[in-house]
Design an enzyme around this catalytic site. Sequence first.
Site, PDB file in Angstrom:
ATOM      1  N   ASP A  21       0.830  -1.208   0.000  1.00  0.00           N
ATOM      2  CA  ASP A  21       0.000   0.000   0.000  1.00  0.00           C
ATOM      3  C   ASP A  21       0.869   1.265   0.000  1.00  0.00           C
ATOM      4  OD1 ASP A  21      -2.306   1.430  -0.030  1.00  0.00           O
ATOM      5  OD2 ASP A  21      -2.830   1.106   2.069  1.00  0.00           O
ATOM      6  N   GLY A  22       0.361   2.321  -0.634  1.00  0.00           N
ATOM      7  CA  GLY A  22       1.033   3.617  -0.554  1.00  0.00           C
ATOM      8  C   GLY A  22       1.606   4.137  -1.855  1.00  0.00           C
ATOM      9  N   ASN A  23       1.367   3.427  -2.962  1.00  0.00           N
ATOM     10  CA  ASN A  23       1.906   3.894  -4.255  1.00  0.00           C
ATOM     11  C   ASN A  23       1.387   5.289  -4.600  1.00  0.00           C
ATOM     12  OD1 ASN A  23       3.065   1.402  -4.532  1.00  0.00           O
ATOM     13  ND2 ASN A  23       1.620   0.642  -6.058  1.00  0.00           N
ATOM     14  N   GLY A  24       0.085   5.485  -4.409  1.00  0.00           N
ATOM     15  CA  GLY A  24      -0.548   6.758  -4.765  1.00  0.00           C
ATOM     16  C   GLY A  24      -0.009   7.897  -3.913  1.00  0.00           C
ATOM     17  N   TRP A  26       2.765   8.044  -2.230  1.00  0.00           N
ATOM     18  CA  TRP A  26       4.184   8.272  -2.519  1.00  0.00           C
ATOM     19  C   TRP A  26       4.328   9.159  -3.757  1.00  0.00           C
ATOM     20  CZ3 TRP A  26       7.365   7.373  -6.688  1.00  0.00           C
ATOM     21  CH2 TRP A  26       8.742   7.504  -6.447  1.00  0.00           C
ATOM     22  N   SER A  66      -7.106  -6.126  -5.895  1.00  0.00           N
ATOM     23  CA  SER A  66      -8.181  -6.767  -5.126  1.00  0.00           C
ATOM     24  C   SER A  66      -9.500  -6.711  -5.890  1.00  0.00           C
ATOM     25  CB  SER A  66      -8.347  -6.065  -3.781  1.00  0.00           C
ATOM     26  OG  SER A  66      -8.959  -4.809  -3.974  1.00  0.00           O
ATOM     27  N   GLU A  68     -11.957  -5.282  -4.934  1.00  0.00           N
ATOM     28  CA  GLU A  68     -12.482  -3.916  -4.725  1.00  0.00           C
ATOM     29  C   GLU A  68     -11.758  -2.886  -5.604  1.00  0.00           C
ATOM     30  OE1 GLU A  68     -11.703  -6.032  -2.106  1.00  0.00           O
ATOM     31  OE2 GLU A  68     -13.829  -6.535  -1.858  1.00  0.00           O
ATOM     32  N   ASN A  69     -10.571  -3.234  -6.096  1.00  0.00           N
ATOM     33  CA  ASN A  69      -9.800  -2.270  -6.894  1.00  0.00           C
ATOM     34  C   ASN A  69     -10.455  -1.907  -8.234  1.00  0.00           C
ATOM     35  OD1 ASN A  69      -6.512  -3.390  -5.775  1.00  0.00           O
ATOM     36  ND2 ASN A  69      -7.763  -1.680  -5.069  1.00  0.00           N
ATOM     37  N   TRP A  70     -11.454  -2.691  -8.685  1.00  0.00           N
ATOM     38  CA  TRP A  70     -12.178  -2.345  -9.920  1.00  0.00           C
ATOM     39  C   TRP A  70     -12.887  -1.008  -9.769  1.00  0.00           C
ATOM     40  CZ3 TRP A  70     -10.795  -5.135 -13.916  1.00  0.00           C
ATOM     41  CH2 TRP A  70     -10.472  -6.481 -13.778  1.00  0.00           C
ATOM     42  N   GLU A 211       0.992 -14.019  11.527  1.00  0.00           N
ATOM     43  CA  GLU A 211       1.501 -12.901  12.328  1.00  0.00           C
ATOM     44  C   GLU A 211       1.352 -11.638  11.474  1.00  0.00           C
ATOM     45  OE1 GLU A 211       2.621 -12.951  15.458  1.00  0.00           O
ATOM     46  OE2 GLU A 211       2.310 -15.119  15.617  1.00  0.00           O
TER      47      GLU A 211
HETATM   48  C1  FPP Z   1      -1.782   0.240  -3.367  1.00  0.00           C
HETATM   49  O1  FPP Z   1      -1.345   1.562  -3.433  1.00  0.00           O
HETATM   50  C2  FPP Z   1      -1.328  -0.535  -4.471  1.00  0.00           C
HETATM   51  C3  FPP Z   1      -2.130  -1.163  -5.388  1.00  0.00           C
HETATM   52  C4  FPP Z   1      -3.585  -1.074  -5.395  1.00  0.00           C
HETATM   53  C5  FPP Z   1      -1.586  -1.961  -6.472  1.00  0.00           C
HETATM   54  C6  FPP Z   1      -0.297  -2.671  -6.219  1.00  0.00           C
HETATM   55  C7  FPP Z   1       0.449  -2.636  -7.466  1.00  0.00           C
HETATM   56  C8  FPP Z   1       1.789  -2.552  -7.587  1.00  0.00           C
HETATM   57  C9  FPP Z   1       2.727  -2.627  -6.457  1.00  0.00           C
HETATM   58  C10 FPP Z   1       2.389  -2.364  -8.920  1.00  0.00           C
HETATM   59  C11 FPP Z   1       2.636  -3.647  -9.602  1.00  0.00           C
HETATM   60  C12 FPP Z   1       1.464  -3.920 -10.408  1.00  0.00           C
HETATM   61  C13 FPP Z   1       1.057  -5.112 -10.814  1.00  0.00           C
HETATM   62  C14 FPP Z   1      -0.297  -5.172 -11.419  1.00  0.00           C
HETATM   63  C15 FPP Z   1       1.869  -6.352 -10.644  1.00  0.00           C
HETATM   64  P1  FPP Z   1      -2.442   2.700  -3.449  1.00  0.00           P
HETATM   65  O2  FPP Z   1      -2.645   3.111  -4.867  1.00  0.00           O
HETATM   66  O3  FPP Z   1      -3.660   2.241  -2.735  1.00  0.00           O
HETATM   67  O4  FPP Z   1      -1.729   3.821  -2.649  1.00  0.00           O
HETATM   68  P2  FPP Z   1      -2.438   4.952  -1.755  1.00  0.00           P
HETATM   69  O5  FPP Z   1      -3.071   4.255  -0.586  1.00  0.00           O
HETATM   70  O6  FPP Z   1      -1.289   5.800  -1.342  1.00  0.00           O
HETATM   71  O7  FPP Z   1      -3.413   5.651  -2.631  1.00  0.00           O
END
Ligand code: FPP
Length: 254
Positions: A21-24, A26, A66, A68-70, A211
């Site tokens: 979690d946290g790509n967005g 970041w 997930s 839910e990600n749709w 754990e």
């Molecule tokens: C959560 O970050 C991340 C995801 C929903 C997707 C995970 C995907 C990757 C790590 C990239 C690799 C991709 C594939 C399909 C193998 P977020 O977008 O919820 O971050 P946020 O909570 O900061 O918005």
Amino acid sequence: MHESHIDQGSSVPQHVAIIMDGNGRWAEAQGMSRVEGHKKGAKRVRDVISWASEAGVKQVSLYAFSTENWKRPKLEVTALMTLLATLLPLEIPSMRKQGVRLLTLGDISRLPWAARKALKKTKEATAHHDVIDVILCLNYGGQQEIIEGVKAFCNSFQNEIEKENALESLNEESFRSYLWRDDILPVDLLIRTGGERRISNFHLWDAAYAELYFTEQLWPAYTQEDFQEALNDYMRRERRFGKTSEQIREAKAS
Ligand code: FPP
């Protein structure tokens, strides 16, 4: 019934599951688009596989998408699926070198054709590798997995008597075989990056005894030190599976 897990308390976890979690957040903090954050996140996926392999972990499951990600903006969903379709086949040579076998968890039939094709190709090319399994969880939901398990159980009998007998003797162990976990070891350690403290429908069945480890670090910034710290934390814990400390010590000594 959890006897076989007891000696894992002080050793390296066999199956580590990660909620990345946290790509967005970041990306936003860097003034980049969310998609750039996912690209950076994909690089960390590559890294964590080699860190896990180096540490002796046998399976890593990654919550990539997930059920839910749709609900995310269409553009973001498309970008994630495109990343999957384009990056995955490029990883085959490195997976060969590292002995990585690719597995998936979740209903991938709903994924776009290009993503399914990339998955099929990569799974086939890596099927005989045996150093570490990477389980990409795609269109995965823990509740859905359990519901499908109930359906599979109900549909697996010829007649009512057979079904009633099986229902009578159904337990945690026998029900697991109706889930999507044939090749999957019980989750020992579940890591979530990005600061939230939720399981978010990941590996619900195995979350019963996994754990849990939560870190503030955002996934694109996750480092080998962060991963090692999670493993160390796990190895310091005592996994009792409902037993007492004394029982665990006795079982270890014998
Ligand atoms: C959560 O970050 C991340 C995801 C929903 C997707 C995970 C995907 C990757 C790590 C990239 C690799 C991709 C594939 C399909 C193998 P977020 O977008 O919820 O971050 P946020 O909570 O900061 O918005």
